[in-house]
Structures are given as C-alpha cells and as structure tokens.
Design a protein around this motif. Structure first.
Motif, PDB file in Angstrom:
ATOM      1  N   GLU A  45     -12.510  20.770   9.521  1.00 33.48           N
ATOM      2  CA  GLU A  45     -12.291  20.011   8.386  1.00 33.48           C
ATOM      3  C   GLU A  45     -11.229  20.378   7.493  1.00 33.48           C
ATOM      4  N   GLY A  46     -10.733  21.577   7.783  1.00 33.65           N
ATOM      5  CA  GLY A  46      -9.520  22.217   7.009  1.00 33.65           C
ATOM      6  C   GLY A  46     -10.394  22.698   5.677  1.00 33.65           C
ATOM      7  N   VAL A  47     -11.287  22.791   5.510  1.00 31.32           N
ATOM      8  CA  VAL A  47     -12.156  23.417   4.200  1.00 31.32           C
ATOM      9  C   VAL A  47     -12.942  24.471   4.554  1.00 31.32           C
ATOM     10  N   GLU A  48     -13.213  25.475   3.620  1.00 36.98           N
ATOM     11  CA  GLU A  48     -14.093  26.632   3.812  1.00 36.98           C
ATOM     12  C   GLU A  48     -15.426  26.024   4.129  1.00 36.98           C
ATOM     13  N   VAL A  49     -16.123  26.524   5.317  1.00 32.03           N
ATOM     14  CA  VAL A  49     -17.285  26.178   5.915  1.00 32.03           C
ATOM     15  C   VAL A  49     -18.451  27.496   5.621  1.00 32.03           C
ATOM     16  N   SER A  50     -19.492  27.208   5.098  1.00 32.73           N
ATOM     17  CA  SER A  50     -20.375  28.336   4.651  1.00 32.73           C
ATOM     18  C   SER A  50     -21.805  27.986   5.580  1.00 32.73           C
ATOM     19  N   TRP A  51     -22.403  28.888   6.220  1.00 33.01           N
ATOM     20  CA  TRP A  51     -23.441  28.747   6.755  1.00 33.01           C
ATOM     21  C   TRP A  51     -24.410  29.591   6.200  1.00 33.01           C
ATOM     22  N   ALA A  52     -25.667  29.379   5.849  1.00 39.62           N
ATOM     23  CA  ALA A  52     -26.722  29.974   5.363  1.00 39.62           C
ATOM     24  C   ALA A  52     -28.006  30.320   6.538  1.00 39.62           C
ATOM     25  N   PHE A  53     -28.409  31.439   6.563  1.00 39.88           N
ATOM     26  CA  PHE A  53     -29.543  31.712   7.604  1.00 39.88           C
ATOM     27  C   PHE A  53     -30.251  32.970   7.089  1.00 39.88           C
ATOM     28  N   ALA A  54     -31.348  32.993   7.662  1.00 39.06           N
ATOM     29  CA  ALA A  54     -32.171  34.396   7.196  1.00 39.06           C
ATOM     30  C   ALA A  54     -31.697  35.741   7.558  1.00 39.06           C
ATOM     31  N   ARG A  55     -31.831  36.587   6.586  1.00 39.10           N
ATOM     32  CA  ARG A  55     -31.280  37.991   6.777  1.00 39.10           C
ATOM     33  C   ARG A  55     -32.279  38.518   7.861  1.00 39.10           C
ATOM     34  N   GLU A  56     -33.498  38.172   8.085  1.00 44.46           N
ATOM     35  CA  GLU A  56     -34.500  38.618   9.245  1.00 44.46           C
ATOM     36  C   GLU A  56     -33.645  38.252  10.686  1.00 44.46           C
ATOM     37  N   LEU A  57     -33.215  37.003  10.490  1.00 46.13           N
ATOM     38  CA  LEU A  57     -32.518  36.617  11.983  1.00 46.13           C
ATOM     39  C   LEU A  57     -31.473  37.489  12.137  1.00 46.13           C
ATOM     40  N   LEU A  58     -30.620  37.447  11.443  1.00 46.24           N
ATOM     41  CA  LEU A  58     -29.482  38.507  11.730  1.00 46.24           C
ATOM     42  C   LEU A  58     -29.897  39.999  12.014  1.00 46.24           C
TER      43      LEU A  58
END
Length: 135
Positions: A45-58
C-alpha cells in the motif's frame, strides 16, 4: 514504551530476499501485545503497516512453532526466527535474528514481568471507552 529497530529479511518468490528496517514496539498500557511496524517502502500500500500479536506468541515461537491465526512464529535454522503475517492480500514472511528478538523480549520483561500484565490494565477506562463507543 519500548521501541527496537530490527533488520527484517522479507522472503518472496524471487531468489533474492529484501532487507528492510522494521520496528518492534511494546507499551505497558497494552501489556499482552507486541507490535511490529513495517515502513511504507516495504508494503504493497505504500504506507506504514503495523501488526499486533501476543508477546507470549513471540516468546513461544522462538523455541518452536507457535500460532494458528494471522501471525505465526517459528525458529529457522541457527539464530533466525520466521514471522509469518497472513492477510487476505497474501502472506508476508520475514526472518529476524533471534538474538534481536530475545533482547527485545528481555526489555519488555523489565518493563512488565510475565504474569504481571494484569497489573497494568485499566479495566475501568477500557470499559468506559467500550460503553461510550456503543452509544
């Protein structure tokens, strides 16, 4: 808030992987979540993209396969971790140095220890916002 720049190698169908600077973010006001932001140049898209996910998953994904939804994490070879981001437009896979992820997680633990996340939630404020938005 904690922010840490990481080098992410975008894996694609072309023989050469592209390296981009991404940013990991953690905020004690949302203590269960980690966010990973990609700059406009790295997105369709040419814009900043942010993903949110669980710290526990990482944390789990550094050691073994974790996740069944939009974000999946798994170890890859020596010293790398793969994060897969699944969207309707397709799947993005990035390789990140495991040492960078461990350093980031260590900093988040210093800010909010595992098991102490509930102490940083403002349930009254969250409920008030939910009810205000429902009206």
């Amino acid at each position: 808030m904690i922010e840490q720049a990481v080098q992410a190698r975008l894996v694609s169908s072309t023989p050469r992987a592209e390296t981009v600077a991404a940013t990991l973010r953690y905020n004690r006001s949302d203590p269960f979540a980690v966010r990973m932001a990609f700059p406009p140049a790295a997105t369709l898209e040419g814009v900043e993209v942010s993903w949110a996910f669980a710290r526990e998953l990482l944390e789990a994904g550094i050691e073994s396969r974790a996740g069944v939804g939009d974000v999946r994490v798994r170890p890859y070879g020596y010293g790398r971790t793969v994060l897969e981001f699944h969207a309707t437009e397709g799947t993005a896979m990035v390789h990140i140095r495991t040492a960078d992820l461990r350093r980031f997680l260590k900093r988040t633990h210093a800010l909010v220890p595992v098991g102490g996340e509930h102490l940083h939630l403002d349930v009254d404020q969250d409920l008030a916002e939910l009810l205000r938005d429902a009206l």
